[in-house]
Design a protein around this motif. Structure first.
Motif, PDB file in Angstrom:
ATOM      1  N   GLY A   1      28.305  43.121  25.952  1.00 46.73           N
ATOM      2  CA  GLY A   1      28.980  43.751  25.409  1.00 46.73           C
ATOM      3  C   GLY A   1      28.790  44.142  24.317  1.00 46.73           C
ATOM      4  O   GLY A   1      29.440  45.575  23.581  1.00 46.73           O
TER       5      GLY A   1
ATOM      6  N   VAL B   1      30.273  43.845  31.387  1.00 44.96           N
ATOM      7  CA  VAL B   1      30.743  42.187  29.882  1.00 44.96           C
ATOM      8  C   VAL B   1      31.233  43.642  28.681  1.00 44.96           C
ATOM      9  O   VAL B   1      31.258  44.860  28.593  1.00 44.96           O
ATOM     10  CB  VAL B   1      29.065  41.980  29.479  1.00 44.96           C
ATOM     11  N   PHE B   2      31.739  42.096  28.310  1.00 48.83           N
ATOM     12  CA  PHE B   2      32.594  43.060  26.861  1.00 48.83           C
ATOM     13  C   PHE B   2      32.419  41.628  25.732  1.00 48.83           C
ATOM     14  O   PHE B   2      31.788  40.830  25.741  1.00 48.83           O
ATOM     15  CB  PHE B   2      34.491  42.370  27.285  1.00 48.83           C
TER      16      PHE B   2
ATOM     17  N   GLN C   1      34.529  39.939  23.526  1.00 49.79           N
ATOM     18  CA  GLN C   1      35.463  38.796  24.153  1.00 49.79           C
ATOM     19  C   GLN C   1      35.390  39.203  25.342  1.00 49.79           C
ATOM     20  O   GLN C   1      35.968  39.828  25.951  1.00 49.79           O
ATOM     21  CB  GLN C   1      36.049  38.951  23.278  1.00 49.79           C
ATOM     22  N   GLU C   2      35.138  37.577  26.357  1.00 47.03           N
ATOM     23  CA  GLU C   2      35.100  37.778  28.017  1.00 47.03           C
ATOM     24  C   GLU C   2      36.106  36.130  27.889  1.00 47.03           C
ATOM     25  O   GLU C   2      35.837  34.941  27.494  1.00 47.03           O
ATOM     26  CB  GLU C   2      34.226  37.415  28.372  1.00 47.03           C
ATOM     27  N   PRO C   3      37.062  36.151  28.899  1.00 42.17           N
ATOM     28  CA  PRO C   3      37.622  37.463  29.634  1.00 42.17           C
ATOM     29  C   PRO C   3      38.536  38.468  28.851  1.00 42.17           C
ATOM     30  O   PRO C   3      38.374  37.738  27.001  1.00 42.17           O
ATOM     31  CB  PRO C   3      38.884  36.658  29.913  1.00 42.17           C
ATOM     32  N   LEU C   4      38.452  39.387  28.875  1.00 43.88           N
ATOM     33  CA  LEU C   4      39.229  40.329  28.180  1.00 43.88           C
ATOM     34  C   LEU C   4      40.366  40.090  27.527  1.00 43.88           C
ATOM     35  O   LEU C   4      41.572  39.615  28.748  1.00 43.88           O
ATOM     36  CB  LEU C   4      38.926  42.355  29.097  1.00 43.88           C
TER      37      LEU C   4
ATOM     38  N   SER D   1      35.209  42.639  35.131  1.00 48.42           N
ATOM     39  CA  SER D   1      35.050  40.656  34.886  1.00 48.42           C
ATOM     40  C   SER D   1      33.639  40.095  35.265  1.00 48.42           C
ATOM     41  O   SER D   1      33.716  38.681  35.670  1.00 48.42           O
ATOM     42  CB  SER D   1      36.143  40.311  35.837  1.00 48.42           C
ATOM     43  N   HIS D   2      32.342  40.594  34.642  1.00 46.36           N
ATOM     44  CA  HIS D   2      31.151  39.806  34.813  1.00 46.36           C
ATOM     45  C   HIS D   2      31.505  39.398  35.775  1.00 46.36           C
ATOM     46  O   HIS D   2      30.914  37.602  35.784  1.00 46.36           O
ATOM     47  CB  HIS D   2      31.746  38.786  33.834  1.00 46.36           C
TER      48      HIS D   2
ATOM     49  N   TRP E   1      41.749  39.277  34.730  1.00 43.39           N
ATOM     50  CA  TRP E   1      40.613  39.076  34.255  1.00 43.39           C
ATOM     51  C   TRP E   1      40.108  38.577  36.491  1.00 43.39           C
ATOM     52  O   TRP E   1      40.029  36.970  35.956  1.00 43.39           O
ATOM     53  CB  TRP E   1      40.613  38.105  33.905  1.00 43.39           C
TER      54      TRP E   1
END
Lengths: 313, 313
Positions: A229, A253-254, A256-259, A275-276, B127
């Motif tokens: 991310g 990918v982000f 921060q996960e979960p977004l 969502s990865h 998510w």
């Protein structure tokens, strides 16, 4: 003396069973679990196998560990400043490529075939005979051409695409017809139909796709991120998509996960959030990877997929 | 004496221009248009090139035509009872395969990756980290293994699938690992994850997939039809899907097109309607096909992709 193995993973039961069945010479599973807090640190482990986030918290207390096999491709938790670097770290490679191909080409084809718009029209009982596009003759750019990028390049060629690559230095994938490096963003990004980011998280890749570099992409181009991310300046991307300066984005990918619910991406147009899930770990493939590497370790040969602590991948 | 060519097609301008540029020996474009009513029937055309539905209405009045090159794969309008069979009919093959691969694998991957459900969850700000499936190891069944089926089989192998084929007699595609014929429906259909119907419209294929044969498919299987609508008993399929006896269907072709507003398919669950867009004619590829065949014709060699008036394809 047997090698004492620590398995620390969400999937520890599967791994313990599969490794037991592999009957590895001189290898004893000394402990297997999913909680770092339950690791018996008085045992002298030689080898650790598992998730980097779990291993990072116990590794400082296990100085006898000489080799760690990560079940992930990204090993950031083990590279944080202050972490040990006096052992051999190998990561998971060569096990995600085929799944990544299914993810990337699933979404590339969904875009060309306009399958979301067609579905919406179907729901409105509209016969939507507008022609689809095609991947044939389109240009696919890969940022990062390692084992995953190489698989994506081969699939691109299979679908009649031209494949360009942006790498730190390497130029060894046959399916890539042109390579770019360093500051060659305008030449690379300016001529793409699709950009797939497969970069690891390193000091050099953080924010590599920012308002300046994103501006080089053609207005119709679609960006996919299956790497990390942090390679993307998320505010800049949201702004670009909102302003219609980009054809679309598919993000796995982000930062921060979960977004977080407050994140602007939930309301950004032409953005898909996956969502990865692009390439989840396959325990069987990872066990095989560990078993192969253990045989190398046992025979004192060089291990596969060693991470360079300095480069970060 | 020059060959007098009739072009009768929606895309007649493109074709006339491209054929002019090809500078074919002894070939004169005597008329090019998109309306059957405007064809000057007093001219002695030798060759006709265009859409079967347009050509069907003028061909009886053009007895001097000795060869017709169709721009479609399906040539039903030229096979209706009472139509002439005293000329060489060639259809369009080898030009739809790659597009069909993009269509079929786009929807196969959309199914495995659950991209519609994931998108709906994104719209609800959820998510959705549920794992996707994979095409690897799945079994793909092809009903009809001609030039399109062959391309689909190769793509199946590329994605790690096992490919089975159901044909009238032929068994010549290397990518197909097992062949079935005649009444072997239970063995063929009973073990598939995906069934792709690529059959032409003939007396033998009408209603081939009916309540009896559909019942052999596993409950999780997904059916795609890119051949002809009449191969499927539409009521039986709607019933199967509504009763949850089938994983889903993706239909490009229908008995009646456009699909009437009153048709049950508009309200059938787990059904995707793609409005006959799977592989639209590509004028450039079709021109190349005509030019190649004209060279054969001019040199009195056998033409490519001849239709057997008796078999119907």
């Amino acid at each position: 003396m047997s090698n004492q193995l620590l398995i620390l993973s969400r999937d520890y039961k599967l791994y313990a069973q599969a490794i037991q069945q592999a009957n590895l010479a001189n290898c004893v599973i000394a402990h297997a679990g999913s909680s770092a807090g339950e690791v018996p640190i008085q045992l002298n482990f030689d080898i650790a196998f598992g998730e980097p986030n779990l291993l990072a918290s116990v590794l400082p207390q296990l100085p006898s560990v000489r080799w760690v096999q990560s079940t992930w491709a990204g090993v950031e938790p083990l590279l944080a400043s202050g972490q040990r670097t006096d052992y051999t770290l190998t990561n998971a490679r060569g096990v995600f490529g085929k799944l990544m191909v299914e993810y990337v080409f699933g979404y590339l084809l969904a875009h060309e075939r306009r399958i979301f718009a067609r579905w919406q029209n179907q729901n409105a009982q509209q016969w939507d005979a507008r022609p689809p596009g095609t991947l044939q003759g389109k240009r696919l750019g890969l940022m990062g051409v390692g084992s995953i990028g190489g698989e994506l390049a081969k699939a691109g060629v299979f679908f009649g695409m031209e494949v360009w690559g942006y790498t730190r230095a390497s130029e060894d994938c046959q399916a890539v017809s042109r390579y770019f490096h360093g500051e060659q963003f305008a030449q690379f990004l300016g001529n793409l139909d699709y950009l797939v980011c497969v970069l690891p998280n390193t000091q050099q890749t953080v924010g590599l796709l920012n308002s300046q570099t994103l501006a080089f992409l053609p207005k119709h181009a679609v960006l996919l991120n299956v790497g990390r991310g942090k390679s993307i300046d998320e505010s800049a991307l949201a702004e670009h998509l909102t302003a219609g300066k980009l054809g679309g984005a598919v993000l796995d990918v982000f930062v921060q996960e979960p977004l977080p619910l407050s994140h602007p991406f939930w309301h950004t147009p032409n953005l898909l959030i996956t969502s990865h899930t692009a390439a989840l770990s396959d325990p069987l493939a990872l066990t095989n990877l560990f078993v192969r590497n253990y045989q190398h370790w046992h025979e004192k040969k060089s291990l596969q997929y060693q991470v360079d602590f300095h480069l970060g991948y």
